[in-house]
Design a protein around this motif. Structure first.
Motif, PDB file in Angstrom:
ATOM      1  N   GLU A  37       0.822  -1.213   0.000  1.00  0.00           N
ATOM      2  CA  GLU A  37       0.000   0.000   0.000  1.00  0.00           C
ATOM      3  C   GLU A  37       0.855   1.262   0.000  1.00  0.00           C
ATOM      4  OE1 GLU A  37      -2.716  -0.537   3.279  1.00  0.00           O
ATOM      5  OE2 GLU A  37      -4.013  -1.836   2.068  1.00  0.00           O
ATOM      6  N   GLN A  77      -5.690  -0.654  -6.112  1.00  0.00           N
ATOM      7  CA  GLN A  77      -5.669  -0.930  -4.667  1.00  0.00           C
ATOM      8  C   GLN A  77      -6.868  -1.795  -4.264  1.00  0.00           C
ATOM      9  OE1 GLN A  77      -3.645   0.735  -2.102  1.00  0.00           O
ATOM     10  NE2 GLN A  77      -4.620  -0.576  -0.625  1.00  0.00           N
ATOM     11  N   SER A 120      -6.166  -5.699  -3.115  1.00  0.00           N
ATOM     12  CA  SER A 120      -6.827  -6.072  -1.868  1.00  0.00           C
ATOM     13  C   SER A 120      -7.323  -7.520  -1.861  1.00  0.00           C
ATOM     14  CB  SER A 120      -7.964  -5.097  -1.567  1.00  0.00           C
ATOM     15  OG  SER A 120      -8.420  -5.275  -0.257  1.00  0.00           O
TER      16      SER A 120
END
Length: 155
Positions: free
Chosen positions: A32, A102, A107
């Motif tokens: 991240e 993301q 994820s």
């Protein structure tokens, strides 16, 4: 006729490799942190829309390869692999691409890999507990437990 000579576009290979490494290790914090850096590095160059798109397609392709390298069929995580490219094509800004990668790509992969890791740790813990319960009256050491489980006692 000579083909039009364009300026070679910079692609942050090293940053991409660090991101892919973080994904493979299921290091969510690192992944991240690296994704926005990678997107910013790609977006820093002046390029055509097509050149940006090709860089983002390359990144998506590499991320999907990381999924496959982890032994996961992309169709387990994503509705359809080709739909991901269509979704990517619809995005207009680097920030949209970052958020989409993301949420839609990274994820689900990280969640699956974290779950696998937790299951492995649970399995190791259960086996150590079993060894302690069955061999409590012997000279049981970390090295003995590790050897029985084909692990190194130092890692």
């Amino acid at each position: 006729m000579q083909p039009e000579q364009g300026v070679p576009q910079y692609y942050p290979d090293a940053l991409e490799q660090h991101l892919l490494g973080a994904l493979k290790l299921a290091d969510r914090e690192q992944a991240e942190r690296l994704l926005p850096q990678l997107i910013a590095a790609i977006a820093a160059d002046e390029r055509t829309h097509e050149a940006y798109f090709m860089s983002f397609v390359r990144l998506l392709l590499q991320m999907l390869q990381a999924v496959k390298d982890a032994g996961v069929n992309p169709n387990q995580l994503y509705a359809a692999e080709q739909e991901l490219y269509i979704q990517l094509f619809r995005l207009k800004t680097a920030k949209q691409v970052e958020m989409w990668l993301q949420n839609a790509v990274m994820s689900p992969l990280l969640q699956l890999l974290e779950q696998r890791r937790d299951e492995q740790y649970q399995s190791i813990s259960s086996e150590i507990i079993r060894q302690i319960e069955t061999s409590f009256d012997t000279d049981l050491t970390l090295e003995v437990c590790a050897r029985r489980m084909n692990y190194s006692p130092t890692t």
